[in-house]
Design a protein around this motif. Sequence first.
Motif, mmCIF file in Angstrom:
data_model
loop_
_atom_site.group_PDB
_atom_site.id
_atom_site.type_symbol
_atom_site.label_atom_id
_atom_site.label_comp_id
_atom_site.label_asym_id
_atom_site.label_seq_id
_atom_site.Cartn_x
_atom_site.Cartn_y
_atom_site.Cartn_z
ATOM 1 N N SER A 105 4.427 -2.400 -2.358
ATOM 2 C CA SER A 105 3.760 -3.035 -3.504
ATOM 3 C C SER A 105 2.901 -2.008 -4.245
ATOM 4 C CB SER A 105 2.876 -4.184 -3.020
ATOM 5 O OG SER A 105 3.632 -5.087 -2.258
ATOM 6 N N PHE A 106 2.275 -1.118 -3.473
ATOM 7 C CA PHE A 106 1.436 -0.085 -4.105
ATOM 8 C C PHE A 106 2.295 0.881 -4.928
ATOM 9 C CE2 PHE A 106 -2.441 -0.076 -1.022
ATOM 10 C CZ PHE A 106 -2.726 -1.373 -1.399
ATOM 11 N N GLN A 107 3.492 1.175 -4.424
ATOM 12 C CA GLN A 107 4.376 2.068 -5.203
ATOM 13 C C GLN A 107 4.734 1.414 -6.535
ATOM 14 O OE1 GLN A 107 7.650 3.954 -3.033
ATOM 15 N NE2 GLN A 107 6.522 3.551 -1.165
ATOM 16 N N GLY A 108 4.930 0.096 -6.487
ATOM 17 C CA GLY A 108 5.188 -0.647 -7.714
ATOM 18 C C GLY A 108 4.005 -0.551 -8.670
ATOM 19 N N ALA A 109 2.801 -0.713 -8.127
ATOM 20 C CA ALA A 109 1.581 -0.649 -8.953
ATOM 21 C C ALA A 109 1.424 0.747 -9.552
ATOM 22 C CB ALA A 109 0.366 -0.999 -8.103
#
Length: 319
Positions: A105-109
């Motif tokens: 999810s952080f990579q998406g952010a």
Amino acid sequence: MKKIAILTSGGDAPGMNAAVRAVTRSAIYNGCKVYGVNRGYRGLIDGDLFEMDLSSVGDIIHRGGTILKSARCLEFIEEEGRQKALNVLRVFGIDGLVVIGGDGSFQGAQKLSEMGFPAIGIPGTIDNDLAYTDYTIGFDTALNTVIDAITKIRDTSYSHERLSIIEVMGRHCGDIALYAGLAGGAEIILIPEADYNEDDICKKLIQSKNRGKAHSIIMLAEGIGGSQDLAERIKDKTGIESRATILGHIQRGGSPSAFDRIIASQMGAKAVELLMDGKSSRVVGIKNNSIIDMDIHEALAIERKLNKDIYKLVDVLSI
Ligand SMILES: Nc1ncnc2c1ncn2[C@@H]1O[C@H](COP(=O)(O)OP(=O)(O)O)[C@@H](O)[C@H]1O
Ligand SMILES: O=P(O)(O)OC[C@H]1O[C@](O)(COP(=O)(O)O)[C@@H](O)[C@@H]1O
């Protein structure tokens, strides 16, 4: 910062609701409008956003799961999917996004930030697999759930003088197995971060039995897997009656512990503060008992390391 959107992504974790509440309430306190996104990045692509008011997060601080639902969304990993999500954010006039989830999810952010959209990450995963923070939201509750299970399994394991193999979550990270193993008095920890030898395990179990130990516990992380087969092999090699229990999704549910509610509340407020200060591409966390923030890229680059002291301690305390 006028409009803030919030989503939960990846696996859910107890305490995510407390973080959603903290983001919503502190954003409204600071004069912002808040939009919830259903089903993580999936909802962002689909335009599944709704306005949240103060009462929309009432009576959720004690609930497990996430009222915003969670999903894994492959489309968002592609540039085209992210562009669709970005269009939706622009159409709704959103100025900043808070993402509660794990490293994926952080990579998406981070990617959204690179596309010019302010995004902040809050660590929500029972796995505790993010090295930049001492704890992720949900880990403490999951540990307590596992400890409760170990305590119950211990009773029957004692009565029948058996070996219990308890398989817990953690595909790449053995923290649940390791810390629950220490707190639950396990003899052996099998996790992806450490090599092991099956014959050595059998030797230790036989020695324990010979010195009068009536039962033993092996904590095994999902990333190692094969707990049923291992139980059978150990029985064949040692003659010790063995049973495997896979705890599964029971570990991801339940009312969050006080600790998870506290850090979720603090991290939620911190995420809003960062957006209000015009920051982007940051993650919040807890380090040495203080709430911190860090660049997402830097945070994800920190290598996870096995806590060798804890690993050794389990061995020492189970001689
Ligand atoms: N490299 C990536 N780029 C963009 N989005 C990603 C990337 N990796 C994961 N995501 C998004 O984040 C979601 C959650 O990631 P996942 O790894 O499943 O869980 P977690 O966030 O708990 O680690 C994925 O379904 C996907 O939508
Ligand atoms: O929701 P699913 O597909 O059952 O996922 C199971 C996985 O989710 C977790 O609970 C959390 O993983 P993430 O942090 O990657 O979401 C893992 O421990 C487990 O392997």
